[in-house]
Design a protein around this motif. Structure first.
Motif, mmCIF file in Angstrom:
data_model
loop_
_atom_site.group_PDB
_atom_site.id
_atom_site.type_symbol
_atom_site.label_atom_id
_atom_site.label_comp_id
_atom_site.label_asym_id
_atom_site.label_seq_id
_atom_site.Cartn_x
_atom_site.Cartn_y
_atom_site.Cartn_z
ATOM 1 N N SER A 73 95.293 53.328 6.905
ATOM 2 C CA SER A 73 95.156 54.264 6.304
ATOM 3 C C SER A 73 94.497 56.077 6.154
ATOM 4 N N PHE A 74 95.009 56.481 5.500
ATOM 5 C CA PHE A 74 95.125 58.592 5.079
ATOM 6 C C PHE A 74 94.206 58.367 5.265
ATOM 7 N N GLY A 75 93.204 58.752 5.058
ATOM 8 C CA GLY A 75 91.644 59.494 4.531
ATOM 9 C C GLY A 75 90.169 58.958 5.410
ATOM 10 N N ASN A 95 90.627 53.415 9.677
ATOM 11 C CA ASN A 95 90.535 54.577 8.376
ATOM 12 C C ASN A 95 90.975 56.422 9.224
ATOM 13 N N THR A 96 90.512 57.200 8.924
ATOM 14 C CA THR A 96 90.475 58.441 9.338
ATOM 15 C C THR A 96 89.151 59.528 9.632
ATOM 16 N N PRO A 97 88.103 58.448 9.918
ATOM 17 C CA PRO A 97 86.784 59.478 9.839
ATOM 18 C C PRO A 97 86.558 60.877 10.423
ATOM 19 N N ASP A 98 85.627 61.468 10.278
ATOM 20 C CA ASP A 98 84.979 62.770 11.324
ATOM 21 C C ASP A 98 86.019 64.063 11.790
ATOM 22 N N VAL A 99 87.274 63.508 11.089
ATOM 23 C CA VAL A 99 88.725 64.881 11.959
ATOM 24 C C VAL A 99 88.002 65.701 10.359
ATOM 25 N N LEU A 100 87.290 64.968 9.441
ATOM 26 C CA LEU A 100 87.845 65.568 7.833
ATOM 27 C C LEU A 100 85.993 66.009 7.442
ATOM 28 N N SER A 101 85.360 65.675 7.679
ATOM 29 C CA SER A 101 84.190 66.035 7.700
ATOM 30 C C SER A 101 83.574 67.654 7.385
ATOM 31 N N GLY A 254 80.205 69.885 -10.796
ATOM 32 C CA GLY A 254 81.079 70.183 -9.654
ATOM 33 C C GLY A 254 81.787 69.407 -9.134
ATOM 34 N N LEU A 255 83.765 68.883 -9.752
ATOM 35 C CA LEU A 255 83.734 67.610 -9.416
ATOM 36 C C LEU A 255 85.017 67.788 -9.079
ATOM 37 N N ASP A 256 85.613 67.487 -7.908
ATOM 38 C CA ASP A 256 86.629 67.097 -7.095
ATOM 39 C C ASP A 256 87.704 65.812 -6.877
ATOM 40 N N VAL A 257 86.931 65.365 -7.883
ATOM 41 C CA VAL A 257 86.985 63.698 -7.993
ATOM 42 C C VAL A 257 87.221 62.823 -9.622
ATOM 43 N N PHE A 258 88.112 62.275 -9.442
ATOM 44 C CA PHE A 258 88.039 60.815 -10.801
ATOM 45 C C PHE A 258 88.671 59.794 -10.887
ATOM 46 N N ALA A 259 88.065 59.341 -11.913
ATOM 47 C CA ALA A 259 87.934 58.252 -11.689
ATOM 48 C C ALA A 259 89.582 56.763 -11.513
ATOM 49 N N ALA A 260 90.014 58.226 -12.388
ATOM 50 C CA ALA A 260 91.340 57.735 -13.080
ATOM 51 C C ALA A 260 92.468 58.565 -12.407
ATOM 52 N N GLU A 261 92.479 59.284 -11.229
ATOM 53 C CA GLU A 261 93.385 60.289 -11.432
ATOM 54 C C GLU A 261 94.831 59.898 -10.484
ATOM 55 N N PRO A 262 96.162 60.749 -10.965
ATOM 56 C CA PRO A 262 95.624 61.973 -11.126
ATOM 57 C C PRO A 262 94.723 62.517 -12.516
ATOM 58 N N GLU A 263 95.003 61.581 -13.434
ATOM 59 C CA GLU A 263 94.444 61.789 -14.842
ATOM 60 C C GLU A 263 92.755 61.839 -14.604
ATOM 61 N N VAL A 264 92.931 63.409 -15.630
ATOM 62 C CA VAL A 264 91.412 63.722 -16.374
ATOM 63 C C VAL A 264 91.075 63.439 -17.803
ATOM 64 N N HIS A 279 91.300 66.812 -6.450
ATOM 65 C CA HIS A 279 90.638 66.208 -5.253
ATOM 66 C C HIS A 279 91.401 67.088 -3.859
ATOM 67 N N VAL A 280 90.588 68.250 -3.510
ATOM 68 C CA VAL A 280 91.266 68.327 -2.377
ATOM 69 C C VAL A 280 90.642 69.242 -1.372
ATOM 70 N N GLY A 281 89.176 67.906 -1.531
ATOM 71 C CA GLY A 281 88.193 68.072 0.325
ATOM 72 C C GLY A 281 88.401 68.148 1.069
ATOM 73 N N SER A 282 89.257 66.940 1.480
ATOM 74 C CA SER A 282 90.202 68.258 2.726
ATOM 75 C C SER A 282 91.528 68.343 2.813
ATOM 76 N N GLY A 283 91.476 68.802 1.532
ATOM 77 C CA GLY A 283 93.404 69.861 1.831
ATOM 78 C C GLY A 283 93.773 71.043 2.245
ATOM 79 N N SER A 284 93.089 71.269 3.423
ATOM 80 C CA SER A 284 93.433 72.740 4.102
ATOM 81 C C SER A 284 95.016 71.711 4.462
ATOM 82 N N VAL A 285 96.160 72.495 5.310
ATOM 83 C CA VAL A 285 97.291 71.907 6.243
ATOM 84 C C VAL A 285 96.748 71.909 7.619
ATOM 85 N N GLN A 286 95.065 71.978 8.067
ATOM 86 C CA GLN A 286 95.552 71.643 9.506
ATOM 87 C C GLN A 286 94.982 71.084 9.622
#
Length: 326
Positions: A73-75, A95-101, A254-264, A279-286
């Motif tokens: 899983s990605f995330g 999953n992908t822990p640590d690398v996005l913390s 301040g909300l980055d996430v929602f219950a029925a994404e991508p619907e807000v 939902h851009v918490g980990s959303g950098s290219v790197q």
């Protein structure tokens, strides 16, 4: 030896797609014109799956894949995967822990500051040409605040370390007290909400936390309260949050996430003291590249016989595969 058959539920970034296609026989569910026929044909051959939070993996899907060994899983969150059904079959989930913390923690701090100091609102104010006629209204402050962190895991700790530099008081609530931190521990979320005026939500999603931030918790935060959610939208009772913001029961969110994404919920869009992100918490290219590579590395490690690199806790401790990707 023939490469293992891998099911990709949704497309990932090009570098990941290229790596998967080079190591496995790739089958894309997102491009299948007839899903039922697709799973009848390739389901019995699939040994691996790559997925993300936007593509749920339920018991029904797992049952269509009798040879499935691993779900990568990605995330960091994996509440959309039925890990119980996977464990019953001896299927490994990674999953992908640590690398996005650090990336998510940075975003969480930015979202908190943007919410308290109304940064997006002030930007819109300037762009609309209002500054020459009147100054922007005074805002709330981070000074003297007490931040409560719901979920002091990897990301929660990274957020706490950053907040230490802002000189705010820190508390946390989780499943257990953590002896290696000095922050105040609260055995219940309600107790913590009564003690703090900023609630930073970083706990995992799932049935145990569904709607945990409800009207009672919001009322306990009080009229100066700020809610910041960078975890899962399911943790928050969204109608209760909307009502609390409308009524002034809390100050802002301040909300980055929602219950029925991508619907807000449309009601959020009309509220002034709310900062909304897609939902851009980990959303950098790197960071996304590193996350994608960890998905690939988990799969390659499994099929080389070395076992998974970052298995989730619920994953059965069964012997690694002796098969090979190629």
């Amino acid at each position: 030896m023939q490469p293992a058959d891998l099911l990709l539920l949704k497309p990932m970034q090009p570098s990941v797609m290229e790596a998967l296609a080079g190591a496995f026989t790739l089958h894309r569910a997102d491009t299948a014109p007839d899903p039922d026929a697709f799973y009848r044909e390739i389901g019995p051959r699939i040994r691996a799956m790559a997925t993300g939070a936007q593509a749920p993996v339920d018991r029904t899907l797992i049952e269509k894949l009798p040879q499935l060994e691993i779900v990568a899983s990605f995330g960091v969150g994996y509440d959309t995967i039925d890990v119980g059904a996977a464990a019953e079959r001896g299927i490994v989930v990674t999953n992908t822990p640590d690398v996005l913390s650090d990336e998510v923690a940075d975003l969480a701090l930015g979202l908190l500051l943007a919410t308290v100091r109304e940064i997006p609102q002030a930007d819109r104010y300037l762009r609309a040409g209002h500054w020459p006629t009147r100054t922007y209204p005074l805002t709330a402050t981070l000074r003297g605040r007490h931040v409560g962190i719901l979920g002091l895991g990897r990301i929660g700790r990274a957020i706490a370390r950053r907040l230490e530099g802002f000189g705010v008081a820190l508390s946390y609530h989780g499943r257990r007290r953590q002896d290696d931190v000095s922050y105040a521990f609260h055995p219940t979320l309600l107790e913590m909400a009564r003690a703090v005026d900023v609630l930073m939500i970083v706990a995992p999603g799932g049935p145990e936390t569904n709607g945990i931030v409800n009207a009672e918790i919001l009322e306990a935060l009080g009229p100066d309260g700020i809610v910041v959610n960078v975890a899962r939208g399911s943790l928050v009772d969204e109608p209760a949050l909307i009502e609390a913001l409308r009524s002034g029961a809390i100050h802002g969110a301040g909300l980055d996430v929602f219950a029925a994404e991508p619907e807000v919920p449309e009601a959020f869009l009309g509220l002034e003291r709310v900062v909304l992100l897609p939902h851009v918490g980990s959303g950098s290219v790197q960071t996304r590249e590193v996350m994608g590579q960890l998905v690939v590395d988990n799969l390659l490690s499994w099929f080389s016989g070395k076992g998974p690199l970052t298995p989730v806790p619920e994953t059965p401790a069964n012997a690694p595969s002796t098969g090979a990707a190629r």
